[in-house]
Motif scaffolding. Structure first.
Motif, PDB file in Angstrom:
ATOM      1  N   GLY A 132       0.838  -1.183   0.000  1.00 37.77           N
ATOM      2  CA  GLY A 132       0.000   0.000   0.000  1.00 37.77           C
ATOM      3  C   GLY A 132       0.877   1.238   0.000  1.00 37.77           C
ATOM      4  O   GLY A 132       1.940   1.265   0.619  1.00 37.77           O
ATOM      5  N   SER A 133       0.456   2.270  -0.697  1.00 43.25           N
ATOM      6  CA  SER A 133       1.237   3.512  -0.776  1.00 43.25           C
ATOM      7  C   SER A 133       0.294   4.611  -1.199  1.00 43.25           C
ATOM      8  O   SER A 133      -0.852   4.650  -0.741  1.00 43.25           O
ATOM      9  CB  SER A 133       2.398   3.334  -1.774  1.00 43.25           C
ATOM     10  N   THR A 134       0.743   5.491  -2.081  1.00 39.12           N
ATOM     11  CA  THR A 134      -0.163   6.461  -2.690  1.00 39.12           C
ATOM     12  C   THR A 134      -1.114   5.759  -3.642  1.00 39.12           C
ATOM     13  O   THR A 134      -2.067   6.354  -4.135  1.00 39.12           O
ATOM     14  CB  THR A 134       0.648   7.521  -3.447  1.00 39.12           C
ATOM     15  N   GLY A 135      -0.852   4.501  -3.905  1.00 40.69           N
ATOM     16  CA  GLY A 135      -1.723   3.599  -4.645  1.00 40.69           C
ATOM     17  C   GLY A 135      -1.433   2.200  -4.156  1.00 40.69           C
ATOM     18  O   GLY A 135      -0.908   2.012  -3.065  1.00 40.69           O
ATOM     19  N   LEU A 136      -1.774   1.199  -4.936  1.00 40.01           N
ATOM     20  CA  LEU A 136      -1.440  -0.183  -4.617  1.00 40.01           C
ATOM     21  C   LEU A 136      -0.415  -0.693  -5.630  1.00 40.01           C
ATOM     22  O   LEU A 136      -0.563  -0.467  -6.835  1.00 40.01           O
ATOM     23  CB  LEU A 136      -2.681  -1.070  -4.650  1.00 40.01           C
ATOM     24  N   TYR A 137       0.590  -1.383  -5.144  1.00 36.02           N
ATOM     25  CA  TYR A 137       1.643  -1.923  -5.995  1.00 36.02           C
ATOM     26  C   TYR A 137       1.685  -3.436  -5.813  1.00 36.02           C
ATOM     27  O   TYR A 137       1.640  -3.933  -4.689  1.00 36.02           O
ATOM     28  CB  TYR A 137       3.002  -1.338  -5.618  1.00 36.02           C
ATOM     29  N   ALA A 138       1.807  -4.165  -6.904  1.00 36.49           N
ATOM     30  CA  ALA A 138       1.932  -5.615  -6.860  1.00 36.49           C
ATOM     31  C   ALA A 138       3.267  -6.016  -7.475  1.00 36.49           C
ATOM     32  O   ALA A 138       3.632  -5.546  -8.562  1.00 36.49           O
ATOM     33  CB  ALA A 138       0.788  -6.277  -7.612  1.00 36.49           C
ATOM     34  N   PHE A 139       4.023  -6.863  -6.759  1.00 35.76           N
ATOM     35  CA  PHE A 139       5.322  -7.322  -7.218  1.00 35.76           C
ATOM     36  C   PHE A 139       5.334  -8.844  -7.283  1.00 35.76           C
ATOM     37  O   PHE A 139       4.823  -9.505  -6.370  1.00 35.76           O
ATOM     38  CB  PHE A 139       6.430  -6.857  -6.275  1.00 35.76           C
ATOM     39  N   ARG A 140       5.918  -9.396  -8.321  1.00 41.96           N
ATOM     40  CA  ARG A 140       6.054 -10.840  -8.445  1.00 41.96           C
ATOM     41  C   ARG A 140       7.296 -11.291  -7.681  1.00 41.96           C
ATOM     42  O   ARG A 140       8.356 -10.671  -7.778  1.00 41.96           O
ATOM     43  CB  ARG A 140       6.189 -11.225  -9.922  1.00 41.96           C
ATOM     44  N   ARG A 141       7.178 -12.373  -6.918  1.00 43.70           N
ATOM     45  CA  ARG A 141       8.310 -12.905  -6.196  1.00 43.70           C
ATOM     46  C   ARG A 141       9.152 -13.767  -7.119  1.00 43.70           C
ATOM     47  O   ARG A 141       8.638 -14.664  -7.779  1.00 43.70           O
ATOM     48  CB  ARG A 141       7.857 -13.718  -4.972  1.00 43.70           C
ATOM     49  N   ARG A 142      10.419 -13.507  -7.168  1.00 45.49           N
ATOM     50  CA  ARG A 142      11.341 -14.218  -8.044  1.00 45.49           C
ATOM     51  C   ARG A 142      11.501 -15.660  -7.590  1.00 45.49           C
ATOM     52  O   ARG A 142      11.650 -15.945  -6.406  1.00 45.49           O
ATOM     53  CB  ARG A 142      12.703 -13.513  -8.027  1.00 45.49           C
ATOM     54  N   GLY A 143      11.450 -16.580  -8.543  1.00 41.25           N
ATOM     55  CA  GLY A 143      11.669 -17.987  -8.257  1.00 41.25           C
ATOM     56  C   GLY A 143      10.485 -18.701  -7.687  1.00 41.25           C
ATOM     57  O   GLY A 143      10.601 -19.862  -7.273  1.00 41.25           O
ATOM     58  N   ILE A 144       9.321 -18.041  -7.649  1.00 40.22           N
ATOM     59  CA  ILE A 144       8.113 -18.686  -7.105  1.00 40.22           C
ATOM     60  C   ILE A 144       7.215 -19.152  -8.246  1.00 40.22           C
ATOM     61  O   ILE A 144       6.957 -18.394  -9.162  1.00 40.22           O
ATOM     62  CB  ILE A 144       7.340 -17.712  -6.201  1.00 40.22           C
TER      63      ILE A 144
END
Length: 245
Positions: free
Chosen positions: A233-245
């Motif tokens: 959560g921040s000034t918006g929502l950010y989604a990050f992919r986990r490496r190697g998953i």
């Protein structure tokens, strides 16, 4: 209500509440329940309070002696805690380790947990905390010097811990790998952290990820139940992919 706990000072000031007292209890800033439901951990401004929980009735009681709390300089008859307070708490999937974000520090405390008694204690030596290089007795982690932390998130299967870092014009997420006995190791190479603006050792956010948004201030951070993504959560929502998953 099943009951209540207050500090001894507040109980003396307001005895009519009928609440019991708990050592090292001040303003509650974080809560965590062990996976087996037997213990509740309360982050407070003095330290961490340990409470036994009856899984049938929900009733709470503080263990006697040093097992009932952690506090700096062994205050309140507690086990020693290297920092002051806890803004967030997380307990590993197996229940053997707990992690805390101390108040007003650039550090993460690493605590072993006795699954029978619920008692907490720092891992020995430098494994008991990770911190900006200027904090003695902890494993140094460069990325933590960029700002303070207010929360943390464990991946569902316990492989990694993610910590948002904010301050000094920087916002980022630092990634750790959990090792033997729960000790933390900063991921190597460009996977140490991601943030904005760019800092040494951190991957930059994609420049056009959020056009018009000036600051990246990731707090809170959560890992999805399938372990594939980190959401910030921040000034918006950010989604990050986990490496190697």
């Amino acid at each position: 209500a099943l009951g209540c706990f207050v500090s001894r000072r507040r109980q003396r000031a307001f005895p009519e509440t009928g609440c019991r007292t708990a050592r090292a209890l001040g303003i509650a800033t974080a809560l965590a329940v062990s996976g087996d439901g037997r213990h509740l951990y309360v982050g407070t401004d003095p330290g961490i309070v340990v409470l036994r929980r009856n899984r049938t009735t929900g009733a709470l009681a503080q263990p006697p002696g040093r097992a009932g709390c952690l506090a700096k300089k062994r205050q309140f008859g507690c086990r020693p805690y290297r920092f002051a307070g806890a803004l967030d708490l997380a307990i590993s999937r197996g229940g053997r380790v707990a992690y805390t974000v101390p108040i007003r520090t650039h550090a993460i405390a690493v605590l072993r947990r006795n699954r029978a008694s619920g008692a907490l204690a720092h891992l020995p030596g430098r494994n008991g905390c990770v911190a900006a290089a200027r904090i003695a007795g902890c494993t140094p982690v460069r990325a933590l010097r960029y700002g303070e932390s207010f929360s943390l998130a464990l991946s569902p299967f316990g492989r990694n811990l993610y910590v948002p870092v904010l301050g000094n014009g920087f916002g980022g997420i630092v990634a750790f790998e959990r090792g033997k006995h729960g000790a933390l190791r900063q991921l190597s190479g460009g996977w140490t952290c991601i943030g904005s603006p760019r800092r040494e050792g951190c991957r930059p956010l994609t420049p056009d990820l959020t056009p018009g948004v000036r600051d990246f201030a990731p707090d809170p951070v959560r890992v999805t139940p399938d372990g594939r993504h980190v959401i910030a959560g921040s000034t918006g929502l950010y989604a990050f992919r986990r490496r190697g998953i």
